[in-house]
Design an enzyme around this catalytic site. Structure first.
Site, PDB file in Angstrom:
ATOM      1  N   GLY A  35       0.812  -1.201   0.000  1.00  0.00           N
ATOM      2  CA  GLY A  35       0.000   0.000   0.000  1.00  0.00           C
ATOM      3  C   GLY A  35       0.849   1.256   0.000  1.00  0.00           C
ATOM      4  CB  ALA A  36       1.988   3.858   1.364  1.00  0.00           C
ATOM      5  CG  LEU A  37      -0.776   1.695  -3.826  1.00  0.00           C
ATOM      6  CD1 LEU A  37      -1.910   1.241  -4.729  1.00  0.00           C
ATOM      7  CD2 LEU A  37       0.323   0.629  -3.768  1.00  0.00           C
ATOM      8  CG  HIS A  41       3.449   1.137  -5.503  1.00  0.00           C
ATOM      9  ND1 HIS A  41       3.620   2.156  -4.602  1.00  0.00           N
ATOM     10  CD2 HIS A  41       4.014   0.039  -4.940  1.00  0.00           C
ATOM     11  CE1 HIS A  41       4.257   1.706  -3.541  1.00  0.00           C
ATOM     12  NE2 HIS A  41       4.515   0.426  -3.716  1.00  0.00           N
ATOM     13  N   GLY A 152       9.549  -3.772  -8.515  1.00  0.00           N
ATOM     14  CA  GLY A 152      10.400  -2.659  -8.893  1.00  0.00           C
ATOM     15  C   GLY A 152      11.870  -2.961  -8.680  1.00  0.00           C
ATOM     16  CB  VAL A 181       9.190   5.444 -10.923  1.00  0.00           C
ATOM     17  CG1 VAL A 181       8.552   6.795 -11.230  1.00  0.00           C
ATOM     18  CG2 VAL A 181       8.686   4.387 -11.900  1.00  0.00           C
ATOM     19  CB  SER A 190      10.736   5.014  -1.253  1.00  0.00           C
ATOM     20  OG  SER A 190      10.564   4.273  -0.054  1.00  0.00           O
TER      21      SER A 190
END
Length: 283
Positions: A35-37, A41, A152, A181, A190
């Site tokens: 999560g915490a996209l 992501h 990633g 990215v 991140s």
């Protein structure tokens, strides 16, 4: 107009949803996340959509990969924002189990990876980490049974560990890495970047600059030790506490003494204030 993905929180619900997705023998890609996209992501989701007809994203903050001193309790959780982003990307299914579903009472089996997991990088500072990652990813692969899984390259050692595990255990999933990215100033995206203060955020891109400088020196013919020492000095001078700054073989993660030893990767981990950042680039 965006379409909300299906959401499964139990194993039976997951399997019912997957049976529906696999009608007409559709291929399935899995993007495992905590999560915490962010945009990193989303790049994995877009890659998954190119590789398979149906895309599953898992959201599970895995306690097995956190040490007691680490940030499991405070790890960012942004469910509503995450679902909105996945809806915009047209994700088909979100697998969102709780801890009891993933690790029910009596759970007693753990995957203990070797090879890339014992390369003396992250494992030197977080010896618990790859066992927790391998176990949860092994479970996710068994639960979802994907044709493809996207990870990633920012977590490069993790990518190598998971790819090795999938091969060694004949899990039938093609593990695919996607380029890191970055923000415009070079900082790798991140979920933990939110921990950085404004001043630390200004300093953080020094990691990327140091790696690029070491690559420049290596390609110019500098001695390996001198080129790497110069990058490490830049990181420390910027205010980081350095855990490692290493030149490794890009496939095996074995140490490299010469640029003739094969494809190379620079990997770094360093602390800035209370935040630990990792990154890597091809050399």
């Amino acid at each position: 107009m965006s379409r909300s993905p299906m959401i499964a929180r139990t194993i039976p619900a997951l399997h019912r949803a997957l049976d529906g997705l696999r009608a007409r023998k559709a291929t399935v890609a899995l993007v495992p996340t905590m999560g915490a996209l962010h945009d990193g992501h989303m790049s994995l989701v877009r890659l998954a959509k190119r590789r398979a007809r149906k895309v599953v994203v898992s959201i599970f903050v895995n306690p097995a990969q956190f040490a007691p001193t680490e940030d499991f309790g405070s790890y960012p959780r942004t469910w509503k924002t995450d679902i909105a982003k996945l809806s915009d990307e047209g994700v088909d299914l979100v697998w969102n189990p709780d801890v009891k579903t993933m690790y029910p009472d009596g759970f007693a089996t753990r995957i203990v990876p070797e090879g890339p997991a014992t390369a003396g990088l992250e494992d030197r500072f977080r010896p618990h980490f790859f066992g927790g990652v391998a176990t949860v990813v092994g479970k996710l692969f068994a639960q979802v049974r994907p044709d493809f899984a996207m990870f990633g390259e920012k977590d490069f050692q993790q990518l190598r560990v998971i790819a090795q595990m999938a091969r060694d255990l004949d899990l039938g999933v093609k593990v695919t890495g996607s380029k890191t990215v970055r923000e415009r100033d070079g900082l790798a995206m991140s979920s933990r970047n939110v921990y950085l203060s404004p001043e630390e955020r200004q300093t953080a891109p020094a990691l990327y600059r140091a790696m690029k400088e070491s690559v420049r020196r290596l390609r110019a013919g500098d001695d390996v030790n001198a080129a790497m020492a110069g990058g490490a000095e830049m990181i420390v001078a910027a205010g980081f506490t350095l855990d490692y700054f290493e030149l490794r073989h890009a496939e095996t993660l074995a140490p490299i003494d010469s640029v003739k030893d094969g494809p190379m990767r620079i990997l770094v981990a360093a602390r800035l204030g209370k935040t630990r950042l990792i990154d890597n680039i091809a050399a």
